[in-house]
Design a protein around this motif. Structure first.
Motif, short mmCIF file in Angstrom:
data_model
loop_
_atom_site.label_atom_id
_atom_site.label_comp_id
_atom_site.label_asym_id
_atom_site.label_seq_id
_atom_site.Cartn_x
_atom_site.Cartn_y
_atom_site.Cartn_z
N GLU A 1 0.83 -1.20 0.00
CA GLU A 1 0.00 0.00 0.00
C GLU A 1 0.87 1.26 0.00
OE1 GLU A 1 -0.43 -2.57 1.98
OE2 GLU A 1 -2.35 -3.37 1.28
N LYS A 2 1.99 1.23 0.74
CA LYS A 2 2.89 2.38 0.76
C LYS A 2 3.52 2.59 -0.62
CE LYS A 2 4.05 1.78 5.66
NZ LYS A 2 5.10 1.36 6.61
N ALA A 3 3.86 1.49 -1.30
CA ALA A 3 4.42 1.59 -2.65
C ALA A 3 3.39 2.19 -3.61
CB ALA A 3 4.87 0.22 -3.14
N GLN A 4 2.12 1.80 -3.45
CA GLN A 4 1.07 2.38 -4.28
C GLN A 4 0.91 3.86 -4.01
OE1 GLN A 4 -0.65 0.63 -6.77
NE2 GLN A 4 0.99 -0.79 -6.28
N MET A 5 1.04 4.26 -2.75
CA MET A 5 0.96 5.68 -2.40
C MET A 5 2.11 6.45 -3.05
SD MET A 5 0.94 7.46 1.38
CE MET A 5 -0.76 6.98 1.75
N PHE A 6 3.31 5.86 -2.99
CA PHE A 6 4.47 6.50 -3.65
C PHE A 6 4.22 6.66 -5.14
CE2 PHE A 6 8.29 5.52 -6.17
CZ PHE A 6 9.02 6.68 -5.94
N LYS A 7 3.67 5.64 -5.78
CA LYS A 7 3.36 5.71 -7.20
C LYS A 7 2.41 6.87 -7.49
CE LYS A 7 1.08 2.91 -10.82
NZ LYS A 7 -0.18 3.66 -10.86
N ARG A 8 1.40 7.04 -6.66
CA ARG A 8 0.43 8.11 -6.87
C ARG A 8 1.08 9.49 -6.68
NH1 ARG A 8 -5.35 6.87 -4.16
NH2 ARG A 8 -5.89 8.57 -5.58
N GLY B 1 14.45 6.26 -6.79
CA GLY B 1 13.00 6.42 -6.81
C GLY B 1 12.41 6.15 -8.18
N GLU B 2 13.10 6.58 -9.23
CA GLU B 2 12.62 6.35 -10.59
C GLU B 2 12.61 4.85 -10.90
OE1 GLU B 2 11.13 6.78 -14.35
OE2 GLU B 2 11.24 8.27 -12.74
N GLN C 1 9.17 2.62 -11.64
CA GLN C 1 8.95 1.81 -12.83
C GLN C 1 8.63 0.36 -12.46
OE1 GLN C 1 8.56 2.97 -15.76
NE2 GLN C 1 9.29 5.05 -15.39
N GLU C 2 9.30 -0.16 -11.44
CA GLU C 2 9.03 -1.53 -11.00
C GLU C 2 7.64 -1.65 -10.38
OE1 GLU C 2 10.87 -4.22 -11.61
OE2 GLU C 2 12.17 -2.89 -12.77
N VAL C 3 7.25 -0.64 -9.60
CA VAL C 3 5.92 -0.66 -8.99
C VAL C 3 4.85 -0.60 -10.07
CG1 VAL C 3 4.30 0.63 -7.54
CG2 VAL C 3 6.65 0.30 -6.78
N ARG C 4 5.07 0.24 -11.10
CA ARG C 4 4.12 0.30 -12.23
C ARG C 4 3.97 -1.07 -12.86
NH1 ARG C 4 5.25 4.54 -16.75
NH2 ARG C 4 3.36 3.55 -17.51
N GLN C 5 5.11 -1.76 -13.02
CA GLN C 5 5.07 -3.08 -13.64
C GLN C 5 4.32 -4.08 -12.78
OE1 GLN C 5 6.13 -3.73 -16.73
NE2 GLN C 5 5.08 -5.66 -16.36
N ILE C 6 4.60 -4.06 -11.48
CA ILE C 6 3.90 -4.96 -10.56
C ILE C 6 2.41 -4.64 -10.56
CG2 ILE C 6 3.61 -5.55 -8.12
CD1 ILE C 6 6.65 -5.09 -7.82
N ASN C 7 2.09 -3.35 -10.60
CA ASN C 7 0.70 -2.93 -10.60
C ASN C 7 -0.02 -3.47 -11.84
OD1 ASN C 7 -0.94 -1.29 -8.78
ND2 ASN C 7 -1.41 -0.09 -10.61
N SER C 8 0.67 -3.39 -13.00
CA SER C 8 0.10 -3.89 -14.25
C SER C 8 -0.13 -5.39 -14.17
CB SER C 8 1.03 -3.55 -15.41
OG SER C 8 0.56 -4.10 -16.61
N GLU D 1 12.37 2.78 -28.04
CA GLU D 1 11.93 2.64 -26.64
C GLU D 1 11.10 1.37 -26.44
OE1 GLU D 1 9.80 6.28 -26.16
OE2 GLU D 1 11.56 7.39 -25.55
N LEU D 2 10.91 0.62 -27.50
CA LEU D 2 10.11 -0.61 -27.43
C LEU D 2 11.01 -1.82 -27.18
CD1 LEU D 2 7.73 0.13 -30.42
CD2 LEU D 2 7.06 -0.01 -28.02
N PRO D 3 10.49 -2.85 -26.51
CA PRO D 3 9.15 -2.95 -25.94
C PRO D 3 9.01 -2.15 -24.65
CG PRO D 3 10.39 -4.94 -25.50
CD PRO D 3 11.25 -4.09 -26.38
N LEU D 4 7.80 -1.65 -24.40
CA LEU D 4 7.50 -0.85 -23.22
C LEU D 4 7.03 -1.79 -22.12
CD1 LEU D 4 7.40 2.19 -22.41
CD2 LEU D 4 4.95 2.09 -22.90
N ARG D 5 7.76 -1.85 -21.05
CA ARG D 5 7.47 -2.83 -20.00
C ARG D 5 6.13 -2.58 -19.32
NH1 ARG D 5 11.91 -3.45 -15.74
NH2 ARG D 5 10.55 -5.19 -15.19
#
Length: 291
Positions: free
Chosen positions: A5-12, A62-63, A67-74, A132-136
């Motif tokens: 949940e904290k990682a999701q907050m950071f993403k937001r 942080g960047e 990016q890893e959190v975005r991937q996990i979220n996907s 820039e492809l493939p886009l993870r």
């Protein structure tokens, strides 16, 4: 609040640009957001954000984490969609990344048929430069086969084959005549894809090649197509890119036997223990349309 949940907050916070905006969206105080992010940084042992009284920026760590959190979220969303749709029609949001010409000229003509067959799948078409492809972060990325591609996290599958052909407008042919041989292309106005004013070598599957000087040079496919439509010269591009113009007669093929070697359009997606139903549905539909 746990680490996820904290990682999701950071993403937001990264996506919304401020802790205040996230606090307002979550109906909590900014200090609560700041405290949770500090706890996340402490548990990771790295600084994710640089804070000042007027700005907020993401550190290199942080960047990477974002990016890893975005991937996990996907992947998490894909798992939810997959579970919900077991035994039912494919559903959910499908993000497709591809170069702009592929989006507008290959995918858009497919949309009506795809939506009619899979009304519960919502599409996000994301324009991405080829390098820039493939886009993870995308569910699937479309690109010409990437030579030497090797990834432990992505899988590539062939979708269709295509080749470059010669096309011009009927007006251009009426004004300049129809070339009968490849060598005659040197006397014609040619529209070349590139970034430099120099001779370009057009190579053909028959083993022949011809060096042409661009009457117009551009690294934008839409510019090349529009120039051909305006009668500015002969273009050497994939037929799938100009299929609409061919169907309407605004462009016509030149020396139909003069084609390039075959290229392959591939789809790249996340390596998971399962292939999401929505991704499989798209792959199958694409192959039906273009094979």
């Amino acid at each position: 609040m746990g680490p996820f949940e904290k990682a999701q907050m950071f993403k937001r916070v990264v996506e919304m640009g401020s802790m205040v905006s996230v606090a307002r969206a979550m109906d909590v105080s900014p200090s609560a957001v700041s405290k949770r992010l500090a706890e996340l940084e402490s548990s990771l042992g790295v600084q994710l954000l640089k804070r000042s009284t007027r700005s907020l920026s993401v550190t290199e760590a942080g960047e990477h984490f974002y990016q890893e959190v975005r991937q996990i979220n996907s992947q998490w969303q894909a798992l939810l969609d997959e579970t919900v749709t077991l035994g039912a029609s494919p559903a959910g949001t499908l993000t497709i990344a591809a170069p702009a010409p592929v989006l507008s000229r290959v995918l858009v003509p497919m949309l009506a048929g795809f939506k009619a067959k899979y009304p519960e799948i919502n599409l996000i078409l994301q324009s991405v430069n080829y390098d820039e492809l493939p886009l993870r972060s995308a569910d699937i990325s479309l690109a010409r086969q990437i030579e030497g591609f090797d990834s432990g996290t992505l899988v590539g599958v062939p979708l269709c084959s295509y080749h470059n052909s010669l096309f011009a407008s009927p007006e251009y042919i009426a004004n300049h005549g129809m070339p009968d041989t490849l060598a005659q292309l040197q006397q014609h106005l040619c529209l070349c894809y590139g970034k430099e004013s120099k001779p370009y070598l057009w190579q053909f599957a028959c083993g022949e090649s011809v060096e042409v000087t661009g009457a117009l040079v551009s690294d934008n496919t839409e510019v090349i197509v529009e120039a051909a439509l305006q009668g500015a010269g002969i273009a050497y591009i994939p037929q799938m890119i100009v299929q609409r113009e061919l169907d309407s007669g605004r462009l016509i093929p030149i020396m139909a036997q003069a084609v390039s070697r075959h290229y392959a359009m591939w789809g790249y997606y996340q390596k998971l223990s399962y292939l999401p139903v929505k991704v499989r549905a798209f792959i199958d539909f694409f192959r039906q349309c273009w094979q």
